[in-house]
Design a protein around this motif. Sequence first.
Motif, short mmCIF file in Angstrom:
data_model
loop_
_atom_site.label_atom_id
_atom_site.label_comp_id
_atom_site.label_asym_id
_atom_site.label_seq_id
_atom_site.Cartn_x
_atom_site.Cartn_y
_atom_site.Cartn_z
N GLU A 137 0.81 -1.22 0.00
CA GLU A 137 0.00 0.00 0.00
C GLU A 137 0.85 1.27 0.00
O GLU A 137 0.44 2.28 -0.54
N ALA A 138 2.02 1.18 0.64
CA ALA A 138 2.71 2.43 0.98
C ALA A 138 3.72 2.89 -0.08
O ALA A 138 4.13 4.04 -0.05
N CYS A 139 4.13 2.00 -0.98
CA CYS A 139 5.16 2.39 -1.94
C CYS A 139 4.65 2.34 -3.38
O CYS A 139 3.63 1.74 -3.68
N GLU A 140 5.43 2.95 -4.26
CA GLU A 140 5.00 3.06 -5.66
C GLU A 140 4.80 1.68 -6.29
O GLU A 140 3.84 1.44 -6.99
N GLU A 181 -4.68 2.14 -7.24
CA GLU A 181 -3.43 2.72 -6.74
C GLU A 181 -3.66 4.03 -6.02
O GLU A 181 -2.92 4.38 -5.11
N ALA A 182 -4.66 4.79 -6.47
CA ALA A 182 -4.73 6.20 -6.06
C ALA A 182 -5.55 6.46 -4.81
O ALA A 182 -5.42 7.52 -4.21
N CYS A 183 -6.39 5.51 -4.42
CA CYS A 183 -7.28 5.77 -3.28
C CYS A 183 -7.01 4.81 -2.12
O CYS A 183 -6.38 3.78 -2.29
N GLU A 184 -7.53 5.16 -0.97
CA GLU A 184 -7.28 4.37 0.24
C GLU A 184 -7.77 2.94 0.08
O GLU A 184 -7.09 1.99 0.44
#
Lengths: 442, 442
Positions: A266-269, B266-269
Amino acid sequence: MDSRTVGVLGGGQLGRMMAEAGHRLGVKVAVLDPLGTASPAGQVAELAVEGSFRDADKIKRKSCGDPQRCSLHAAGKPEPEPLGDKKTFARGGSTETAHKHGVPMPRYMDTPTEASVREAGTLFGYPLMLKAKRMAYDGKGNAVVKDEGGVAEAFSMLGGKGLYAEAWAEFDKELAVMVIRGEDGELRTYPIVETVQVDNVCHTTLAPARVSPESAAQAAAAARKAVESLWGAGAFGVELFLMRDGGVLLNEIAPRPHNSGHYTYEACECDQFENHVRAVMGLPLGGTALRVGASLMLNVLGDPGGSMEETTKVLKQALPVPGAAVHWYGKAEARAGRKMAHVTFCAETMEELRRKVAPFGLLPGPAAAGAAAEETGAAAGEEAGGGRRPLVSVIMGSDSDLPTMKAAADILETFGVPYELTIVSAHRTPARMTAFATSLDH
Amino acid sequence: MDSRTVGVLGGGQLGRMMAEAGHRLGVKVAVLDPLGTASPAGQVAELAVEGSFRDADKIKRKSCGDPQRCSLHAAGKPEPEPLGDKKTFARGGSTETAHKHGVPMPRYMDTPTEASVREAGTLFGYPLMLKAKRMAYDGKGNAVVKDEGGVAEAFSMLGGKGLYAEAWAEFDKELAVMVIRGEDGELRTYPIVETVQVDNVCHTTLAPARVSPESAAQAAAAARKAVESLWGAGAFGVELFLMRDGGVLLNEIAPRPHNSGHYTYEACECDQFENHVRAVMGLPLGGTALRVGASLMLNVLGDPGGSMEETTKVLKQALPVPGAAVHWYGKAEARAGRKMAHVTFCAETMEELRRKVAPFGLLPGPAAAGAAAEETGAAAGEEAGGGRRPLVSVIMGSDSDLPTMKAAADILETFGVPYELTIVSAHRTPARMTAFATSLDH
């Protein structure tokens, strides 16, 4: 998208998340596990073969008829250690290799006999770590020898073969860094994380680590050096000790995706699992930068009583939390201490993360822990002691922002506005992150 | 984690991404598709049944032996339209319902006969949209009637039954909003996106949409109202026209995860697929806030010549781009125009996103498009015209930051420092985002 197949030996949660990455990339993932399609990875992978994960040829034959076509690398290139098969990785050998390459680590010596363990005790003092070179993970294959009287028991408990002794590290914190090596040798490091172990099993990881810029730089350098001393493309989990003097020592290297890198999903590209698949397939590596301000990963272990309801309680509690993501591993039984799932909490700032995880009894606030000043890259306005939360969070876009940012921060300080400078998410590597933090310190 | 099963009728890419979400949540997903385990979703799901996706009972029987246990809802609750089976959703009915609920939309009328289509032409003028109430997606089931002479051909092409006519909307942009409704009726909206259609098929989506705060508020309100007029838990894709006067009109509602929400992965929680599964399973909904500054999704269609190599070129080009994520759908053949994959580009700012996607010929810069001033929540310091990139990017942490932020922005302006205020990622809903943007405008 790609006609090759990645074979995974062992169908646990690491293989499960690798299989997910394979689907996204269009890379076929085939799993060999005694549980076949019922294994955590087998439930997800395109192909699951039932069998011992020591029988690598079986998966190759089953998945494409021709063992030569199903390989971690294209024909003619060396095949690294089997993916996910942590048990066959010779830890002793890698420790030795890393040592030769100048990676700082606790003193150690080969201990083929009980007498040599006692010799190590005399040299290094007690307590002493006795470690197996193979079959070691989650504290298995390790024993603490408290005094000379404990040598015989530890020696025989670990099988009496292929052991080495390591000087006890009086560490302040445990750190970990995921490193990815591409097929072309390119190295990329993920942010440095703090790990908390409970009973030798990873309990939480926190990114970014709350360490001094100097320690962060040392950790990143040691991790790169450690991986440079080994061969093979893919992900490497490097565990380090942060010593009381701020220095770092190598603890372990795992040549595979690693629990301390789960937060990258979740936290990285690009997460560690996708980067691992990219690396072994010779595809370009993905970005390793944080795309959130802070992240905490919590391992969920099987309830001591084996109750599934008790085990999943924390997951149900996490579901409504914004920015919390649940990863269930698909294991049918919740055996005591078994890794069943993990939760990743993400937030824009360390302070927001603290508020999110507080109901879970995690990451006590700065007032309680006095940790605010330790946060990498977080210059807390008037936070120290009072726990006053920042009203403004400023994020830099590039190297050239630094002088401007500093000026802006000064202005906010002049007006008495609590603020937070976050210099994490814009940057490509912990090394750069560290450089920023160092600059800010001046 | 959950003993229930979600049955998905049709094994395309929507089902594939739902199955991935199911794995994470520990929810079993069973797919029914003529291609069975070879379908995009069948490759990923725990269970794939070969068969027509009109035979819902088959999947229920196969997956758990008892049709009553395999349901989108627990027993006794109404079952919504089959997930992913967009073809059975009656568009005409929902349009009518939404209209009755006061959702702004182009004028329309029922056209059971050719004569009634001509009547609509007289009332609304030409060109006129003729639409089928069922079996409509990606431009299928739609026909543009240029003048009265074209009525007969369009009428017969669409089957001559179950059609309605819609006044032509002279729109400035197309927008879309994903809305999630929980089992308890709670509504959550994702950020408003701009969509670009090519040949009636989604080409790109851009989040957040570059629209005025007033238009954004109208779009969010219309989308919520449209979904409130329908029943069923899960994801709804609401497509809207942004008219030249800044107003919005409803275009389409899809009662399922939707192409315009792919970027949420990718863009949302919490992505639309996971929130869809959470909703139909009665689990708490996940956060819908952006966790990146800006995001562009690019659909990858099958090459006109059917070449797989040509089709995958753009994916290979995207792999090395930091923050770009590739989603391959696992389709064996690259038929012309077929949805084969998508790429999501994420960046911390709209400006950084522009630089990332420029090599792909996407999202021309502000100098070229003159779009800088339109960006929701982006107050570009001295950017207009010159394309000078912001040196500082400021992100707010809560409502209370606004006055402080404004003061900080003024100071940066005083010093002539190009900056960017990002007010997106901290906020839970587009509605709040809009409120912020409005306040900043004053």
